[in-house]
Design an enzyme around this catalytic site. Structure first.
Site, mmCIF file in Angstrom:
data_model
loop_
_atom_site.group_PDB
_atom_site.id
_atom_site.type_symbol
_atom_site.label_atom_id
_atom_site.label_comp_id
_atom_site.label_asym_id
_atom_site.label_seq_id
_atom_site.Cartn_x
_atom_site.Cartn_y
_atom_site.Cartn_z
ATOM 1 N N HIS A 1 -5.195 -3.199 -2.900
ATOM 2 C CA HIS A 1 -4.868 -2.229 -3.957
ATOM 3 C C HIS A 1 -4.783 -2.841 -5.355
ATOM 4 O O HIS A 1 -4.719 -2.116 -6.338
ATOM 5 C CB HIS A 1 -3.559 -1.512 -3.619
ATOM 6 C CG HIS A 1 -3.658 -0.701 -2.376
ATOM 7 N ND1 HIS A 1 -4.182 0.568 -2.350
ATOM 8 C CD2 HIS A 1 -3.363 -0.994 -1.086
ATOM 9 C CE1 HIS A 1 -4.184 1.022 -1.113
ATOM 10 N NE2 HIS A 1 -3.687 0.095 -0.329
ATOM 11 N N SER B 1 0.801 -1.223 0.000
ATOM 12 C CA SER B 1 0.000 0.000 0.000
ATOM 13 C C SER B 1 0.831 1.269 0.000
ATOM 14 O O SER B 1 0.436 2.266 -0.576
ATOM 15 C CB SER B 1 -0.965 -0.003 1.183
ATOM 16 O OG SER B 1 -0.262 -0.219 2.393
ATOM 17 N N LYS C 1 -11.556 0.679 -2.248
ATOM 18 C CA LYS C 1 -10.535 1.398 -3.014
ATOM 19 C C LYS C 1 -11.002 1.534 -4.464
ATOM 20 O O LYS C 1 -11.895 2.313 -4.717
ATOM 21 C CB LYS C 1 -9.196 0.731 -2.796
ATOM 22 C CG LYS C 1 -8.752 1.105 -1.367
ATOM 23 C CD LYS C 1 -7.706 0.315 -0.711
ATOM 24 C CE LYS C 1 -7.557 0.858 0.713
ATOM 25 N NZ LYS C 1 -6.772 0.026 1.591
HETATM 26 C C1 LIG Z 1 -6.633 -0.138 2.944
HETATM 27 C C2 LIG Z 1 -6.093 -1.455 3.279
HETATM 28 C C3 LIG Z 1 -6.768 -2.298 4.158
HETATM 29 C C4 LIG Z 1 -7.958 -1.845 4.946
HETATM 30 O O1 LIG Z 1 -9.081 -1.767 4.166
HETATM 31 P P1 LIG Z 1 -10.275 -0.833 4.660
HETATM 32 O O2 LIG Z 1 -11.445 -1.292 3.869
HETATM 33 O O3 LIG Z 1 -9.867 0.557 4.360
HETATM 34 O O4 LIG Z 1 -10.433 -1.071 6.128
HETATM 35 C C5 LIG Z 1 -6.275 -3.563 4.340
HETATM 36 N N1 LIG Z 1 -5.157 -3.984 3.714
HETATM 37 C C6 LIG Z 1 -4.477 -3.186 2.872
HETATM 38 C C7 LIG Z 1 -3.261 -3.703 2.192
HETATM 39 C C8 LIG Z 1 -4.919 -1.889 2.641
HETATM 40 O O5 LIG Z 1 -4.233 -1.090 1.843
#
Ligand SMILES: *Cc1c(COP(=O)(O)O)cnc(C)c1O
Length: 387
Positions: free
Chosen positions: A204, A176, A235
Site C-alpha cells: 500500500h 492494509s 494497487k
Molecule cells: C493486497 C496485499 C497483498 C496481496 O497482493 P495481491 O497482488 O493483491 O495478491 C500482500 N500484502 C499486502 C500488505 C496487501 O495489502
C-alpha cells in the site's frame, strides 16, 4: 456435506456471511453496479489509474504484438523481453540491484518466505501483518514470533527471548486494514544491532508514499537498508502482480527457490506492459500523491468532527471503526442505497469487535465527492445510532 452447511449457517448467524458485488463499470471513482451509478470509496486504485487511457493503450499495443496468454512459466517459455524490462524498472524504482515479478503479491509473500526460512529460522512478525505474510511464515515451517502491532519494545523483548543466527523481521510497510505506517527506521536499527534480516511488504505504500512514489523505504530515506522489499503492481500501480526487490544474489536465489514463482504461468505480456507504463506515470504523479494525502487528512478530521471513531492514518486508508460486524454491514448497506460503494470489513480480516468501513481515497476524488460521502455517512450513522 453437513459440515459445510453447519459452517455456512454459523457464519450467517454471526453476520459474517460474504457476498460478491459485481461491477458493471470500470474501477474508477464513479463505477456502476447493475444500472446504478456508484461512488467508489474503498478501492486500492489510489491514483485512479485503473481506467487510465495511457494504460489501456499500453495493454492494447502489447496484445497486438504478443497476443494474450504468456503460454508458459517464466523458466520455460513464458519470459518475454517485457518481463526483463519490468524487473529492471522495478529495481530502479525501489533503488535496489534487482527485482523479480510474481503473479500476485500473495504469491510473492508465499514464495519468498518459504524460500528464505525453514524450521531452523525464527521470524518476528507484526501482529497486524497481511494474511499472505502469515501464510508464508506458516508454510516456511519457521518458528513464528508475533510482536505487538508496531510495538518496538515488545519486538526488542522478543528478540532477546529468541536468540539465533537465522532470524528475520517481517512487517507490512503500510498496514492494509489500519492505514498506519510501520516504524521502519527503528526496525532497521534494531535489526542491525542484532544481525537480523528485514523484509517489508509495501503493497500500500508503493506509488503512494515518498517523493517518487517509491514507498516506505523512500519515505524514511532507508535506501539499501531493508533486505527484502516486497510490493504489488495491483494497487496504486493499477495492474496486477507482485514483486520482490533486493540484492542480485537474493533475486537469483528466489528465481531458483521460490515455488510460487517457478510453478506458475507467467503474467501475460499485456499485464506486464501496463505495469511498465504505470511505473513511468506514477513517478511523475507528485501532485496527485500530495492531493491524495491532503484529502485523506482532511476527511479524517471531518469524520471525527461528526463523532465517528476513526483511526489515525498518514495514508489514504482511513478505518472507520464500528465494532459489531452486523452494524458495520448495515452501515455499508445504507451507504449503498445512497449510491456509495464501501464494503464492511469483518473478522477474520480484522480482529473481533473492530469491524469497520475501510475508507480509501483516490487521487481522482473531488471535494464535492467527499462532501457527499460525509453527508451520507452522517445520515446513515445517525440512523444506526453510531454517532
Ligand atoms: C493486497 C496485499 C497483498 C496481496 O497482493 P495481491 O497482488 O493483491 O495478491 C500482500 N500484502 C499486502 C500488505 C496487501 O495489502
Amino acid at each position: 456435506m453437513q459440515f459445510i452447511d453447519h459452517y455456512l449457517k454459523n457464519i450467517k448467524d454471526l453476520g459474517l456471511y460474504r457476498e460478491f458485488k459485481f461491477l458493471t463499470g470500470p474501477q474508477s471513482k464513479y463505477t456502476s453496479i447493475g444500472n446504478k451509478r456508484m461512488l467508489l470509496m474503498a478501492s486500492n486504485n489510489y491514483l485512479g489509474l485503473c481506467d487510465d487511457s495511457r494504460l489501456k493503450e499500453a495493454a492494447r499495443a502489447a496484445i497486438e504484438l504478443y497476443g494474450v496468454g504468456a503460454g508458459g512459466s517464466r523458466l520455460t517459455t513464458g519470459s518475454y523481453k517485457l518481463h526483463e524490462e519490468l524487473e529492471k524498472k522495478i529495481a530502479d524504482f525501489k533503488n535496489t540491484e534487482a527485482a523479480i515479478i510474481f503473479n500476485t503479491g500473495y504469491m510473492a509473500n508465499i514464495g519468498t518466505l518459504t524460500a528464505m526460512a525453514d524450521k531452523e529460522w525464527i521470524i518476528f512478525s507484526d501482529a497486524f501483518n497481511h494474511a499472505s505474510i502469515i501464510d508464508g511464515c506458516r508454510l516456511s515451517g519457521a518458528k513464528i514470533v508475533v510482536y505487538k502491532h508496531c510495538d518496538m519494545e515488545d519486538l526488542r523483548e522478543k528478540i532477546r527471548i529468541y536468540p539465533g543466527n537465522k532470524r528475520l523481521i517481517v512487517t507490512d510497510g503500510v498496514f492494509s486494514m489500519d492505514g498506519d505506517i510501520a516504524p521502519l527506521e527503528e526496525i532497521v536499527t534494531i535489526a542491525k544491532e542484532h544481525n537480523i534480516f528485514t523484509m517489508v511488504d509495501d503493497a500500500h505504500g508503493t506509488g503512494v508514499l515518498g517523493e517518487n512514489g517509491g514507498g516506505c523505504v523512500e519515505y524514511f530515506n532507508l535506501k539499501g537498508q531493508v533486505d527484502i522489499q516486497l510490493g504489488t503492481l495491483s494497487k496504486a500501480l493499477a495492474g496486477e502482480g507482485g514483486f520482490v526487490a533486493g540484492s542480485s544474489a537474493l533475486i537469483t536465489y528466489l528465481r531458483h527457490k521460490a515455488r510460487s514463482f517457478i510453478y506458475s504461468t507467467a503474467l501475460s505480456p499485456a499485464t506486464i506492459a501496463v505495469s511498465l507504463r504505470a511505473l513511468d506515470i506514477v513517478k511523475n504523479e507528485r501532485e496527485q500523491r500530495s492531493k491524495l494525502l491532503q484529502n485523506a487528512g482532511w476527511l479524517q478530521q471531518e469524520l471525527r468532527k461528526l463523532g465517528f471513531h476513526v483511526l489515525n492514518s498518514d495514508t489514504p486508508i482511513i478505518p472507520l471503526i464500528v465494532g459489531d460486524p452486523e452494524r458495520a454491514l448495515k452501515l455499508s448497506e445504507k451507504l449503498f442505497e445512497k449510491g456509495i460503494f464501501i464494503t464492511a470489513i469483518r473478522p477474520p480480516s480484522v480482529p473481533q469487535n473492530t469491524s469497520r468501513l475501510r475508507i480509501t481515497l483516490m487521487a481522482t476524488h473531488h471535494k464535492e465527492d467527499l462532501q457527499y460521502f460525509l453527508d451520507s455517512l452522517k445520515e446513515a450513522g445517525t440512523d444506526l445510532g453510531i454517532i
